[in-house]
Scaffold this active site. Structure first.
Site, PDB file in Angstrom:
ATOM      1  N   ASN A  21      22.593  66.197  33.041  1.00  0.00           N
ATOM      2  CA  ASN A  21      21.782  65.580  31.993  1.00  0.00           C
ATOM      3  C   ASN A  21      22.650  65.408  30.744  1.00  0.00           C
ATOM      4  O   ASN A  21      23.411  66.307  30.381  1.00  0.00           O
ATOM      5  CB  ASN A  21      20.579  66.468  31.671  1.00  0.00           C
ATOM      6  CG  ASN A  21      19.649  66.622  32.862  1.00  0.00           C
ATOM      7  OD1 ASN A  21      19.486  65.706  33.657  1.00  0.00           O
ATOM      8  ND2 ASN A  21      19.044  67.797  32.996  1.00  0.00           N
ATOM      9  N   HIS A  33      27.185  70.974  31.456  1.00  0.00           N
ATOM     10  CA  HIS A  33      26.823  71.766  32.636  1.00  0.00           C
ATOM     11  C   HIS A  33      26.348  70.851  33.750  1.00  0.00           C
ATOM     12  O   HIS A  33      25.725  69.821  33.499  1.00  0.00           O
ATOM     13  CB  HIS A  33      25.764  72.819  32.305  1.00  0.00           C
ATOM     14  CG  HIS A  33      24.559  72.283  31.597  1.00  0.00           C
ATOM     15  ND1 HIS A  33      24.564  71.992  30.248  1.00  0.00           N
ATOM     16  CD2 HIS A  33      23.324  71.958  32.043  1.00  0.00           C
ATOM     17  CE1 HIS A  33      23.387  71.524  29.894  1.00  0.00           C
ATOM     18  NE2 HIS A  33      22.607  71.480  30.968  1.00  0.00           N
ATOM     19  N   LEU A  34      26.631  71.261  34.968  1.00  0.00           N
ATOM     20  CA  LEU A  34      26.217  70.533  36.153  1.00  0.00           C
ATOM     21  C   LEU A  34      25.172  71.376  36.872  1.00  0.00           C
ATOM     22  O   LEU A  34      25.390  72.560  37.142  1.00  0.00           O
ATOM     23  CB  LEU A  34      27.443  70.281  37.041  1.00  0.00           C
ATOM     24  CG  LEU A  34      27.264  69.465  38.311  1.00  0.00           C
ATOM     25  CD1 LEU A  34      28.590  68.790  38.672  1.00  0.00           C
ATOM     26  CD2 LEU A  34      26.781  70.298  39.488  1.00  0.00           C
ATOM     27  N   HIS A  35      24.015  70.752  37.146  1.00  0.00           N
ATOM     28  CA  HIS A  35      22.974  71.445  37.909  1.00  0.00           C
ATOM     29  C   HIS A  35      23.229  71.234  39.395  1.00  0.00           C
ATOM     30  O   HIS A  35      23.381  70.087  39.849  1.00  0.00           O
ATOM     31  CB  HIS A  35      21.589  70.850  37.614  1.00  0.00           C
ATOM     32  CG  HIS A  35      21.113  70.995  36.197  1.00  0.00           C
ATOM     33  ND1 HIS A  35      20.187  71.951  35.811  1.00  0.00           N
ATOM     34  CD2 HIS A  35      21.413  70.295  35.075  1.00  0.00           C
ATOM     35  CE1 HIS A  35      19.934  71.820  34.510  1.00  0.00           C
ATOM     36  NE2 HIS A  35      20.664  70.821  34.038  1.00  0.00           N
ATOM     37  N   ASP A  52      20.272  79.372  37.161  1.00  0.00           N
ATOM     38  CA  ASP A  52      19.479  78.870  36.035  1.00  0.00           C
ATOM     39  C   ASP A  52      18.353  79.862  35.732  1.00  0.00           C
ATOM     40  O   ASP A  52      17.713  80.417  36.635  1.00  0.00           O
ATOM     41  CB  ASP A  52      18.908  77.484  36.361  1.00  0.00           C
ATOM     42  CG  ASP A  52      18.407  76.756  35.131  1.00  0.00           C
ATOM     43  OD1 ASP A  52      19.046  75.769  34.726  1.00  0.00           O
ATOM     44  OD2 ASP A  52      17.371  77.182  34.561  1.00  0.00           O
ATOM     45  N   GLY A 103      17.700  64.208  28.937  1.00  0.00           N
ATOM     46  CA  GLY A 103      17.022  65.491  29.139  1.00  0.00           C
ATOM     47  C   GLY A 103      17.904  66.699  28.907  1.00  0.00           C
ATOM     48  O   GLY A 103      17.563  67.805  29.330  1.00  0.00           O
ATOM     49  N   GLN A 104      19.022  66.519  28.205  1.00  0.00           N
ATOM     50  CA  GLN A 104      19.909  67.662  27.946  1.00  0.00           C
ATOM     51  C   GLN A 104      19.331  68.550  26.855  1.00  0.00           C
ATOM     52  O   GLN A 104      18.960  68.055  25.784  1.00  0.00           O
ATOM     53  CB  GLN A 104      21.293  67.158  27.527  1.00  0.00           C
ATOM     54  CG  GLN A 104      22.305  68.281  27.337  1.00  0.00           C
ATOM     55  CD  GLN A 104      23.689  67.770  26.966  1.00  0.00           C
ATOM     56  OE1 GLN A 104      23.888  66.566  26.780  1.00  0.00           O
ATOM     57  NE2 GLN A 104      24.628  68.684  26.839  1.00  0.00           N
TER      58      GLN A 104
HETATM   59  P1  5GP Z   1      19.667  70.815  30.502  1.00  0.00           P
HETATM   60  O1  5GP Z   1      18.210  70.606  30.230  1.00  0.00           O
HETATM   61  O2  5GP Z   1      20.454  70.911  29.217  1.00  0.00           O
HETATM   62  O3  5GP Z   1      20.250  69.841  31.479  1.00  0.00           O
HETATM   63  O4  5GP Z   1      19.765  72.200  31.238  1.00  0.00           O
HETATM   64  C1  5GP Z   1      19.830  73.415  30.591  1.00  0.00           C
HETATM   65  C2  5GP Z   1      19.453  74.454  31.605  1.00  0.00           C
HETATM   66  O5  5GP Z   1      19.899  75.699  31.137  1.00  0.00           O
HETATM   67  C3  5GP Z   1      17.947  74.562  31.836  1.00  0.00           C
HETATM   68  O6  5GP Z   1      17.680  74.316  33.209  1.00  0.00           O
HETATM   69  C4  5GP Z   1      17.613  75.974  31.392  1.00  0.00           C
HETATM   70  O7  5GP Z   1      16.660  76.571  32.228  1.00  0.00           O
HETATM   71  C5  5GP Z   1      18.961  76.670  31.489  1.00  0.00           C
HETATM   72  N1  5GP Z   1      19.161  77.749  30.516  1.00  0.00           N
HETATM   73  C6  5GP Z   1      18.928  77.684  29.182  1.00  0.00           C
HETATM   74  N2  5GP Z   1      19.304  78.862  28.604  1.00  0.00           N
HETATM   75  C7  5GP Z   1      19.784  79.650  29.612  1.00  0.00           C
HETATM   76  C8  5GP Z   1      20.306  80.968  29.628  1.00  0.00           C
HETATM   77  O8  5GP Z   1      20.425  81.654  28.612  1.00  0.00           O
HETATM   78  N3  5GP Z   1      20.687  81.459  30.846  1.00  0.00           N
HETATM   79  C9  5GP Z   1      20.584  80.711  31.988  1.00  0.00           C
HETATM   80  N4  5GP Z   1      20.993  81.303  33.136  1.00  0.00           N
HETATM   81  N5  5GP Z   1      20.090  79.465  31.991  1.00  0.00           N
HETATM   82  C10 5GP Z   1      19.693  78.934  30.819  1.00  0.00           C
END
Ligand code: 5GP
Ligand code: ZN
Length: 112
Positions: free
Chosen positions: A85, A98-100, A30, A91-92
């Protein structure tokens, strides 16, 4: 999806170091890590969110990929968390499923 940042990462248009790569999913660090280990596992196919998945094979591929990453990083002993998310209140922020995978510190519960 030509304007999707995670599609561009998955197809190599945006050069990225993959933590894991198989025929169905890729994983990468991330950009803004929330824990010492913070990896995103994504399907190569575009799904806007978990709510858009209509093929159970996607879950098999994503979860198997995530567990493989956790194993390769040696996270089983101390543990880890997987988070997906979904939508605004979930919080997406990136509209590609995507899976964190989070690890390396005590993670609070309940989440914020
Ligand atoms: P969400 O908030 O949608 O669950 O998570 C999106 C995640 O993607 C966030 O934790 C953010 O830091 C990460 N992210 C957003 N843009 C990029 C990118 O261009 N490269 C990487 N490696 N992570 C990203
Ligand atoms: Zn996409």
């Amino acid at each position: 999806m030509s304007d999707c940042i995670f599609c561009k990462i998955a197809n190599g248009e945006i050069p990225t170091d993959f933590v894991y790569n198989d025929d169905k999913v890729v994983a990468f660090k991330d950009l803004n890590p929330q824990a010492p280990v913070h990896v995103l596992i994504i399907p190569k196919a575009h799904y806007t969110s978990s709510a858009a998945v209509d093929d159970r094979g996607v879950w098999s591929d994503l979860m198997t990929g995530a567990v493989n990453v956790a194993r390769e990083l040696g996270l089983e002993k101390d543990g880890y968390r997987m988070v997906i998310n979904t939508g605004e209140q979930g919080g997406q922020t990136v509209p590609h499923l995507h899976l964190h995978l989070l690890a390396g510190r005590n993670l609070g519960w309940p989440p914020g």
